[in-house]
Write a protein that holds these residues in place. Structure first.
Motif, PDB file in Angstrom:
ATOM      1  N   LYS A   1       0.834  -1.207   0.000  1.00  0.00           N
ATOM      2  CA  LYS A   1       0.000   0.000   0.000  1.00  0.00           C
ATOM      3  C   LYS A   1       0.864   1.250   0.000  1.00  0.00           C
ATOM      4  CE  LYS A   1      -3.810   2.197   2.518  1.00  0.00           C
ATOM      5  NZ  LYS A   1      -4.718   2.076   3.694  1.00  0.00           N
ATOM      6  N   ASP A   2       1.909   1.254   0.828  1.00  0.00           N
ATOM      7  CA  ASP A   2       2.796   2.415   0.890  1.00  0.00           C
ATOM      8  C   ASP A   2       3.567   2.582  -0.419  1.00  0.00           C
ATOM      9  OD1 ASP A   2       1.962   3.005   3.426  1.00  0.00           O
ATOM     10  OD2 ASP A   2       3.612   1.955   4.419  1.00  0.00           O
ATOM     11  N   ILE A   3       3.948   1.450  -1.028  1.00  0.00           N
ATOM     12  CA  ILE A   3       4.649   1.527  -2.318  1.00  0.00           C
ATOM     13  C   ILE A   3       3.776   2.252  -3.348  1.00  0.00           C
ATOM     14  CG2 ILE A   3       5.514   0.158  -4.270  1.00  0.00           C
ATOM     15  CD1 ILE A   3       6.364  -1.973  -2.224  1.00  0.00           C
ATOM     16  N   MET A   4       2.497   1.870  -3.403  1.00  0.00           N
ATOM     17  CA  MET A   4       1.585   2.499  -4.372  1.00  0.00           C
ATOM     18  C   MET A   4       1.413   3.988  -4.087  1.00  0.00           C
ATOM     19  SD  MET A   4      -1.383  -0.352  -5.120  1.00  0.00           S
ATOM     20  CE  MET A   4      -1.779  -0.681  -3.395  1.00  0.00           C
ATOM     21  N   ASN A   5       1.293   4.352  -2.811  1.00  0.00           N
ATOM     22  CA  ASN A   5       1.098   5.756  -2.451  1.00  0.00           C
ATOM     23  C   ASN A   5       2.325   6.601  -2.783  1.00  0.00           C
ATOM     24  OD1 ASN A   5      -1.492   5.307  -1.517  1.00  0.00           O
ATOM     25  ND2 ASN A   5      -0.830   4.942   0.590  1.00  0.00           N
ATOM     26  N   ILE A   6       3.495   6.085  -2.452  1.00  0.00           N
ATOM     27  CA  ILE A   6       4.723   6.864  -2.620  1.00  0.00           C
ATOM     28  C   ILE A   6       5.111   6.987  -4.084  1.00  0.00           C
ATOM     29  CG2 ILE A   6       7.205   6.896  -2.114  1.00  0.00           C
ATOM     30  CD1 ILE A   6       6.424   5.455   0.569  1.00  0.00           C
ATOM     31  N   LEU A   7       4.977   5.900  -4.834  1.00  0.00           N
ATOM     32  CA  LEU A   7       5.393   5.894  -6.241  1.00  0.00           C
ATOM     33  C   LEU A   7       4.235   6.156  -7.193  1.00  0.00           C
ATOM     34  CD1 LEU A   7       7.886   2.871  -6.246  1.00  0.00           C
ATOM     35  CD2 LEU A   7       8.383   5.300  -5.927  1.00  0.00           C
TER      36      LEU A   7
ATOM     37  N   TRP B   1      15.855   5.383  -0.414  1.00  0.00           N
ATOM     38  CA  TRP B   1      16.386   4.676  -1.593  1.00  0.00           C
ATOM     39  C   TRP B   1      15.276   4.427  -2.618  1.00  0.00           C
ATOM     40  CZ3 TRP B   1      14.428  -0.081  -3.021  1.00  0.00           C
ATOM     41  CH2 TRP B   1      15.023  -0.656  -4.153  1.00  0.00           C
ATOM     42  N   MET B   2      14.081   4.045  -2.147  1.00  0.00           N
ATOM     43  CA  MET B   2      12.989   3.714  -3.056  1.00  0.00           C
ATOM     44  C   MET B   2      12.545   4.954  -3.831  1.00  0.00           C
ATOM     45  SD  MET B   2       9.283   1.966  -2.299  1.00  0.00           S
ATOM     46  CE  MET B   2       8.578   3.477  -1.675  1.00  0.00           C
ATOM     47  N   ARG B   3      12.466   6.114  -3.140  1.00  0.00           N
ATOM     48  CA  ARG B   3      12.070   7.352  -3.835  1.00  0.00           C
ATOM     49  C   ARG B   3      13.087   7.698  -4.928  1.00  0.00           C
ATOM     50  NH1 ARG B   3      10.434   9.598   1.529  1.00  0.00           N
ATOM     51  NH2 ARG B   3       8.150   9.759   1.515  1.00  0.00           N
ATOM     52  N   GLU B   4      14.364   7.563  -4.586  1.00  0.00           N
ATOM     53  CA  GLU B   4      15.413   7.895  -5.560  1.00  0.00           C
ATOM     54  C   GLU B   4      15.383   6.905  -6.723  1.00  0.00           C
ATOM     55  OE1 GLU B   4      20.291   8.313  -5.829  1.00  0.00           O
ATOM     56  OE2 GLU B   4      19.284   8.143  -3.880  1.00  0.00           O
ATOM     57  N   ALA B   5      15.236   5.607  -6.410  1.00  0.00           N
ATOM     58  CA  ALA B   5      15.199   4.594  -7.470  1.00  0.00           C
ATOM     59  C   ALA B   5      13.965   4.772  -8.338  1.00  0.00           C
ATOM     60  CB  ALA B   5      15.216   3.193  -6.851  1.00  0.00           C
ATOM     61  N   GLY B   6      12.837   5.167  -7.713  1.00  0.00           N
ATOM     62  CA  GLY B   6      11.617   5.399  -8.469  1.00  0.00           C
ATOM     63  C   GLY B   6      11.766   6.578  -9.416  1.00  0.00           C
ATOM     64  N   SER B   7      12.404   7.636  -8.932  1.00  0.00           N
ATOM     65  CA  SER B   7      12.629   8.815  -9.772  1.00  0.00           C
ATOM     66  C   SER B   7      13.541   8.479 -10.942  1.00  0.00           C
ATOM     67  CB  SER B   7      13.232   9.947  -8.941  1.00  0.00           C
ATOM     68  OG  SER B   7      12.342  10.354  -7.917  1.00  0.00           O
ATOM     69  N   ASN B   8      14.592   7.715 -10.673  1.00  0.00           N
ATOM     70  CA  ASN B   8      15.517   7.322 -11.740  1.00  0.00           C
ATOM     71  C   ASN B   8      14.816   6.467 -12.784  1.00  0.00           C
ATOM     72  OD1 ASN B   8      17.587   8.688 -10.490  1.00  0.00           O
ATOM     73  ND2 ASN B   8      18.381   6.860  -9.441  1.00  0.00           N
ATOM     74  N   ALA B   9      13.956   5.569 -12.314  1.00  0.00           N
ATOM     75  CA  ALA B   9      13.227   4.698 -13.247  1.00  0.00           C
ATOM     76  C   ALA B   9      12.285   5.523 -14.122  1.00  0.00           C
ATOM     77  CB  ALA B   9      12.455   3.639 -12.472  1.00  0.00           C
TER      78      ALA B   9
END
Length: 526
Positions: A473-479, A512-520
């Motif tokens: 759930k948090d993954i979906m909200n953040i990304l 790390w996830m926010r940065e990796a998501g932005s890079n993707a």
């Protein structure tokens, strides 16, 4: 002439001169004698079968089966309760087990718990069989008739509670027990055609006690008529039950060797139609050798590393290891492992057993690709495994922890079993059938312990219990994602990050996830 590849040496078994009763057994049998006296009954009450055998061998046995000569087991139980009630004592529940030939219950059995011991009660009986069925017609019989209708002479003896004596009506029970022989009371072919399940029971008891199969018994067991009857007259559940008892017993390797020697391997472990590739000649011997190697390795590394269920499925996985590349078309026309069919259909074991064995085989193959990186200084930086690659950019040393962790998470508590099976196939310079078996065993044991130590030192022995630091759930909200496979992919990446940084915090993982998501996202736009 049937030859046994590794026959047990001739035995001279020491038997007790008399049966020594425990305190509970004395209480139970005295109660039965009081019941007979109170109601002035002429009945002879006997303990039958395995209890007598084990007592003569000096072994404890809690499996008490009572045979009454002139009434049904339920009727005698009713008398016991009536007597207890007359004394103002508590009566006991009587469970009636109806006839169930598929479970080897050919007549009604009454069950009662006395002095905290579960006891079965039946009447003495004689059996008449008809063609194409292992279901007999039952009638009251004499003790001698009952003895001769049993599977083996060592299981045909009685302990007469009335006279406090052992009765051997076949005249061979004690002799065969002393000499360590597996013999049928009646001619073996007649016995096996009446009830082919007795072939597997002969194998199981022969292996369990290290007894030799009688030559006439071996000849009868290998004849085509008996082999056909095993497939036609015995349910697959009962075959599976007997095999399970062998695999879980004290001599599973000898049991499987007996099955091979009697040309019963593919009768017991029957195959589906259209297996690919075709089975090589003597494949059953390779299966038996694989299981033997696994058993020896388990003993060498210490059996306490495995619980009973892990041990049982480890032996099944090793037994079918030579079949891992053999497949068939299932009911959906999909290619499926033949070992899955054998466990589910040929042995009628639980679906979970089949799934676990298939998963052990799959994990063992993955261990095989991982072992070179654990056992050598092989470069990990650019290495990719055939079953997956790290989704995150980490140092080479962390890659090993990611791969090992993902593998252990997948197979969970059976990771040591998968590792064990992988060491059987991993080249150590010695073949499984090499003359220098001890040297090969030592090298495989060293390999197992090396990899086990690495996994434990990395803190991965129970890594499947570690929860992702960030949930779906948090993954979906953040990304800003919708439900779907992409969320699962990010969950795997988070697990990989945790494996690479075992002391990382949820906040660090989130950053790390926010940065990796932005890079993707940036790469997609480019």
């Amino acid at each position: 002439m049937v030859s046994i590849s590794s026959p047990p040496p001739p035995l001279q078994v020491h038997l007790k001169d008399k049966i020594d009763l425990t305190e509970k057994e004395t209480q139970i049998f005295d109660l039965f004698l009081e019941v007979l006296s109170h109601f002035n009954l002429s009945s002879q009450v006997r303990v039958a079968g395995g209890w007598v055998r084990d007592k003569l061998l000096g072994k404890d046995c809690c499996d008490i089966d009572i045979a009454v000569d002139n009434m049904l087991g339920k009727e005698f139980c009713d008398k016991v309760n009536e007597y207890l009630a007359s004394k103002g004592e508590e009566v006991h529940r009587i469970n009636t087990i109806q006839c169930n030939p598929d479970q080897s219950k050919h007549l009604e059995t009454a069950r009662m718990r006395l002095f905290d011991v579960c006891i079965d009660f039946v009447n003495l009986r004689s059996e008449d069989y008809c063609a194409n069925s292992r279901i007999p017609t039952m009638r009251f019989g004499t003790a001698e008739e009952d003895a001769y209708r049993r599977d083996l002479t060592i299981n045909s003896m009685f302990y007469n509670i009335n006279t406090n004596s052992v009765e051997d009506f076949t005249g061979r029970g004690i002799t065969d027990l002393k000499s360590g022989k597996i013999v049928t009371p009646l001619p073996p072919q007649e016995t096996f055609l009446d009830d082919p399940l007795r072939v597997l029971r002969a194998v199981r008891f022969g292996a369990r006690f290290g007894f030799a199969l009688d030559e006439a018994l071996k000849q009868a067991a290998t004849c085509d008529e008996v082999r056909t009857s095993i497939g036609e007259k015995i349910s697959r559940e009962r075959i599976g039950d007997e095999v399970d008892l062998m695999i879980s017993g004290n001599q599973p390797i000898q049991a499987v060797n007996y099955i091979c020697d009697l040309r019963l391997f593919w009768v017991v472990f029957s195959l589906p139609f259209g297996v690919e590739p075709a089975m090589p000649e003597m494949c059953e011997r390779l299966c038996a050798a694989s299981m033997g190697a696994a058993s020896n390795l388990i003993q060498s590394i210490g059996g306490l590393k495995f619980d009973d269920e892990q041990m049982r499925l480890a032996l099944y996985a090793a037994l079918f290891l030579p079949l891992t590349n053999t497949v068939y078309r299932d009911s959906f026309k999909k290619r499926a492992p033949v070992s899955d069919f054998i466990i589910r259909s040929s042995l009628r074991r639980k679906a979970k057993d089949a799934e676990t064995v298939v998963n052990i085989h799959r994990a063992s193959r993955r261990f095989m690709t991982l072992l070179p990186f654990i056992t050598s200084e092989k470069d990990l930086q650019n290495a990719q495994l055939e079953w997956g690659k790290a989704h995150i950019d980490v140092p080479a040393t962390s890659k090993l922890r990611i791969w090992a962790g993902l593998l252990v998470r997948e197979i969970k508590a059976f990771w040591k079993v998968a590792l064990l099976v992988s060491t059987l196939s991993y080249p150590v310079g010695i073949e499984l059938d090499s003359a220098d078996k001890q040297f090969g065993l030592d090298k495989r044991m060293d390999l197992f312990k090396l990899v086990e130590d690495v996994i434990i030192k990395q803190g991965l022995e129970k890594v499947w219990e570690v929860k992702p630091l960030i949930n779906g759930k948090d993954i979906m909200n953040i990304l800003h994602l919708k439900p779907g496979p992409v969320v699962g992919d990010w969950t795997r990446r988070i697990v990989e990050w945790q494996l690479a940084y075992p002391y990382g915090t949820a906040d660090e993982c989130l950053e790390w996830m926010r940065e990796a998501g932005s890079n993707a996202k940036r790469r997609r736009l480019e």
